[in-house]
Scaffold this active site. Sequence first.
Site, mmCIF file in Angstrom:
data_model
loop_
_atom_site.group_PDB
_atom_site.id
_atom_site.type_symbol
_atom_site.label_atom_id
_atom_site.label_comp_id
_atom_site.label_asym_id
_atom_site.label_seq_id
_atom_site.Cartn_x
_atom_site.Cartn_y
_atom_site.Cartn_z
ATOM 1 C CG LEU A 298 25.657 22.545 -28.314
ATOM 2 C CD1 LEU A 298 26.026 21.560 -26.708
ATOM 3 C CD2 LEU A 298 24.966 21.657 -29.363
ATOM 4 N NE ARG A 354 25.932 16.422 -18.802
ATOM 5 C CZ ARG A 354 24.790 15.085 -17.811
ATOM 6 N NH1 ARG A 354 24.055 15.042 -17.369
ATOM 7 N NH2 ARG A 354 25.923 14.138 -17.557
ATOM 8 N N GLY A 384 19.738 26.501 -26.161
ATOM 9 C CA GLY A 384 21.026 25.862 -25.714
ATOM 10 C C GLY A 384 20.685 24.814 -24.983
ATOM 11 C CB SER A 385 21.237 22.140 -24.710
ATOM 12 O OG SER A 385 21.753 22.470 -26.698
ATOM 13 N NE ARG A 386 27.391 19.294 -18.898
ATOM 14 C CZ ARG A 386 27.595 19.288 -18.155
ATOM 15 N NH1 ARG A 386 27.394 20.697 -16.842
ATOM 16 N NH2 ARG A 386 28.429 18.028 -17.422
#
Length: 417
Positions: A298, A354, A384-386
Amino acid sequence: MTQSPAVPAAGRPGPVRIGERAARTLVTELARHNDPKPALLVGADPESAALAAAFDALLPGDVLTVVAAAGSTAADLRLHVETQGRWIADRVRVVESLGEADTAEVIMVAEPLTGTADEARATIEGLGKLLAEGGVITVATPALPGRTEGAAAELERQSALFGVGTDLVLRNKPPVRIHRLRLTVAEVARAARLAPAHRPSSVPLTRGMHIDSNGVAAAGIALGLAGLARVTRPKSKLWLLPALAALPVAAFFRDPQRDVPEDPSAVVAAADGEVLSVQRLYDERFGDGEWLRVAVFLSVLDVHVNRSPVAGKVADYFVADGGFANAMKPEAEHNVAAYTVLDTDHGTVVVAQRTGLIARRIVQRAPIGSLLARGERFGLIRFGSRTDVYLPADAAVPLVGPGDRVAGGSTVIARWQ
């Protein structure tokens, strides 16, 4: 059942009323159960917002039993029900007291509980005797600053023991906290028959676009800083920085409505973004056997609200410590992550939220024991991430690959075999 001044059906009206927005949250469990079901609304009167919301939530096959509030009578309620037309009248039964009510899958208290902790406890225990196996009691308390005793404190304790969701509704006078309690274990299969729950944490802007409450708060802080800078340094243009940042900060927390596929074999994306990898691996933390993992990155421009990829029951939730590497890099495997473990009809499914280089805050709103519909919002990651989805490798076939763009709650990333 011990009488409580907070339950209008018990004989005395409470000082706090539930408004339209809070009422919609109160009847969420009634609205999201697609199967025909018996429901019970306690302490309603013809002007009750909860009663109107319950009427709107009724589905064919539902039976709603209503107990009158203090200051109202069963005759008043019956007359009101008849004026709503045949469709409502055929599905609503008004009784004189709780003693005439049948067992219900969903029990709602029409007005907030106030009074003492003992009264609140007695109310929940009494309603629990009418609750079907795996059913839910929904009740509100005033959310007043510094409220640490009485009914509010008792409901917090009940939520710690039996809670499957708590929502704070600020747009009520005064604000209320709505608790959903499941006193007995619910079957996993029930989740597949649910629609995504209404979340007051998602503030509507238009019919198709909402803003998560985190975005409202962040934008408010930015505007507050702008106001403070303008007052303390009137000759400076410094106030423009937080003022101009308010809109993009709020936009980061946008929460669009999504059309969730009805196909029961579909597994949907848990987040918006770009598929980083689709791989088979082993992870003994989640049990023996091979896993199919779909990892989605993301960016700061993507929607960061997370949605359940499948229908299931939250069996576990834990946070693993780690670093804050760029979420696109392999080192992100060891970043701080929150794991939501779901029991489903097809086996265990895990969603990993995450953190990334910028993301440092994970929000997870689904307590252990709660049921999530496919595509239902359950949390978010700030910036921002995952997000990774783990599926039993022998039960699912992937339908996306690295580089594909996906939309949370709507893109089908895999299909059950």
